[in-house]
Motif scaffolding. Sequence first.
Motif, PDB file in Angstrom:
ATOM      1  N   UNK A   3       4.070   6.800  -0.229  1.00 29.20           N
ATOM      2  CA  UNK A   3       3.033   7.797  -0.496  1.00 29.20           C
ATOM      3  C   UNK A   3       3.242   9.079   0.318  1.00 29.20           C
ATOM      4  N   UNK A   4       3.407   9.023   1.646  1.00 29.23           N
ATOM      5  CA  UNK A   4       3.559  10.283   2.386  1.00 29.23           C
ATOM      6  C   UNK A   4       4.794  11.075   1.968  1.00 29.23           C
ATOM      7  N   UNK A  48       1.000  -0.835  -9.467  1.00 28.74           N
ATOM      8  CA  UNK A  48      -0.352  -0.295  -9.497  1.00 28.74           C
ATOM      9  C   UNK A  48      -0.527   0.704 -10.614  1.00 28.74           C
ATOM     10  N   UNK A  49      -1.757   1.154 -10.796  1.00 26.05           N
ATOM     11  CA  UNK A  49      -2.060   2.181 -11.798  1.00 26.05           C
ATOM     12  C   UNK A  49      -3.131   3.105 -11.251  1.00 26.05           C
ATOM     13  N   UNK A  50      -3.238   4.283 -11.827  1.00 19.15           N
ATOM     14  CA  UNK A  50      -4.175   5.278 -11.319  1.00 19.15           C
ATOM     15  C   UNK A  50      -5.621   4.798 -11.437  1.00 19.15           C
ATOM     16  N   UNK A  51      -6.407   5.110 -10.400  1.00 15.44           N
ATOM     17  CA  UNK A  51      -7.822   4.744 -10.367  1.00 15.44           C
ATOM     18  C   UNK A  51      -8.733   5.942 -10.635  1.00 15.44           C
ATOM     19  N   UNK A  63      -2.402  -1.337  -4.327  1.00 13.37           N
ATOM     20  CA  UNK A  63      -1.215  -0.949  -5.092  1.00 13.37           C
ATOM     21  C   UNK A  63      -1.490   0.274  -5.970  1.00 13.37           C
ATOM     22  N   UNK A  64      -2.774   0.528  -6.215  1.00 10.63           N
ATOM     23  CA  UNK A  64      -3.160   1.650  -7.080  1.00 10.63           C
ATOM     24  C   UNK A  64      -3.197   2.983  -6.350  1.00 10.63           C
ATOM     25  N   UNK A  65      -3.056   2.977  -5.026  1.00 13.98           N
ATOM     26  CA  UNK A  65      -3.165   4.225  -4.272  1.00 13.98           C
ATOM     27  C   UNK A  65      -2.087   5.225  -4.671  1.00 13.98           C
ATOM     28  N   UNK A 119       0.832  -1.204   0.000  1.00 16.28           N
ATOM     29  CA  UNK A 119       0.000   0.000   0.000  1.00 16.28           C
ATOM     30  C   UNK A 119       0.865   1.252   0.000  1.00 16.28           C
ATOM     31  N   UNK A 120       1.874   1.282   0.861  1.00 11.61           N
ATOM     32  CA  UNK A 120       2.714   2.473   1.000  1.00 11.61           C
ATOM     33  C   UNK A 120       3.552   2.766  -0.232  1.00 11.61           C
ATOM     34  N   UNK A 121       3.974   1.720  -0.956  1.00 11.58           N
ATOM     35  CA  UNK A 121       4.939   1.891  -2.049  1.00 11.58           C
ATOM     36  C   UNK A 121       4.353   1.768  -3.443  1.00 11.58           C
ATOM     37  N   UNK A 122       3.141   1.191  -3.586  1.00  6.49           N
ATOM     38  CA  UNK A 122       2.582   0.961  -4.912  1.00  6.49           C
ATOM     39  C   UNK A 122       3.270  -0.159  -5.656  1.00  6.49           C
ATOM     40  N   UNK A 123       4.056  -0.969  -4.931  1.00  5.17           N
ATOM     41  CA  UNK A 123       4.829  -2.054  -5.540  1.00  5.17           C
ATOM     42  C   UNK A 123       4.507  -3.370  -4.838  1.00  5.17           C
TER      43      UNK A 123
END
Length: 482
Positions: A121-122, A360-363, A339-341, A84-88
């Motif tokens: 993300x942060x 991930x990819x943009x939602x 992962x998309x976050x 969640x934090x890394x998108x990976x």
Amino acid sequence: MKNLETIASILLLSVALLSCETEEKEIKPNIVVILCDDLGYGDLSSFGHSVIETPNLDKLAEEGIKCTSFYSAAPVCSPSRAGLLTGRSPNRAGIYDFIPGPKRSEDCRDIVHLQAHEKTIPAMLKTVGYSTCLSGKWHCSSYFNSEKQPTPGYFGFDHWFATHNNAAPSHENPKNFVRNGEDVGQLEGYSCQLVVDEALNWLKCKEGDNPFYLQVCFHEPHEPVASPQDLVQKYLPKAENENQAEYFANVENMDTQVGRLMEYLKENYSENTLVVFSSDNGPETLMRYSRAKHSYGSPGPLKGMKLWTNEAGFRVPGIFYWLGKETFNGTTDAVVSSLDFMPTFAEISSATLPDVELDGQSMTTLIKTGKMERFKPLIWAFYDALNERMIAMRTDDWKIMCCLKSDTSYVENFHNIYNGNEQMIKEADLADFVLYNMKEDISESIDVSEKYPEKFEELKTLLKLEYGKLLEGSFVWSREQE
């Protein structure tokens, strides 16, 4: 002359409109991520539970976007949170299973942590002016609040109020919270209430009117469960026993705290705040270990539980609600993931994505229309799975799964890839494939590989390709990294 005046007026109006449009685009939304711990796909009344009452989350789902094909990054806590934090994929970060305390083990599991080079993300949002806060569970390091491994503050959280893993000794009156590196000591109240208290206090004390990123990570309903007695008594007539009533009460207590947070956000940040709700993985299995006596979580119609690569392991409730913005409103079966976050939050905040390979990819199209096409499949390689197939991939309406075989025997479960088993893992073959049509068979009850032979061969080839790339990019631990 009049023509010149008219042209000048049109130009001035155009400039004014462009300025307004640019100003509107530059207004960055506040972002709130609410994450539960071990909440099952079927644990909310809006997702089908017949007993538990979750009116606040049901209202979010009714007024916002209810995602019925939302996936966590892993079927267990630590890798899910890292993803969640890394998108990976968490495998890229070397977080393959839950992270225990620092008890030395041959497989180097005691040194596993979210490493300093990982982009989060942060940290990304801070580059475009966001204030950031984590309130709740961390569980991304073996040495918690130690100089040996990075703390949440290192990864971009201006303020953090957290525990290593579970609230201890239980959700009631926990004594293991740390605030910005300082032990807090014994607290009075229930964990979900305390976590929301901290989030609200941070919002009230936050200086300036810059946007914020708030990550609220509840311990509920992970064991050791403790719930207010009035709620337990409420559920006793509808429960099999007191332990089940306590679980039901635990989920409702969490929902009540979501209501408190949403009330404050609506009163103070109703113009432009995106709220996302989900769970880190599926529900715990009752009595899988001795302390799991309250674990009455529901997978709903899904197969499996937490630690499974069948759907219930990582298909979880997903809700999006954007205060102050017109979005799609309703239920969507689009395939989306935590992962998309990162790419989504980058797009809506105008932040630059880190220069690393994302999974991930943009939602944003989902948020606008309720639909989204994945250009990259979701893949999980969870080597400690309770079911026999460790590898799974979801793409469009299809899910394909397989085992790992080394020579003639199946690869046994393991917690970590390290220099002692790296070669064996990389030389193992994918075997015993099964195929499910998720549109027609959400419970994964019928293997349709023979019914759709062309699709089966196509997805086998794709899974081998995607797993090979993931394995190549997976981090390998060794004692040299201590």
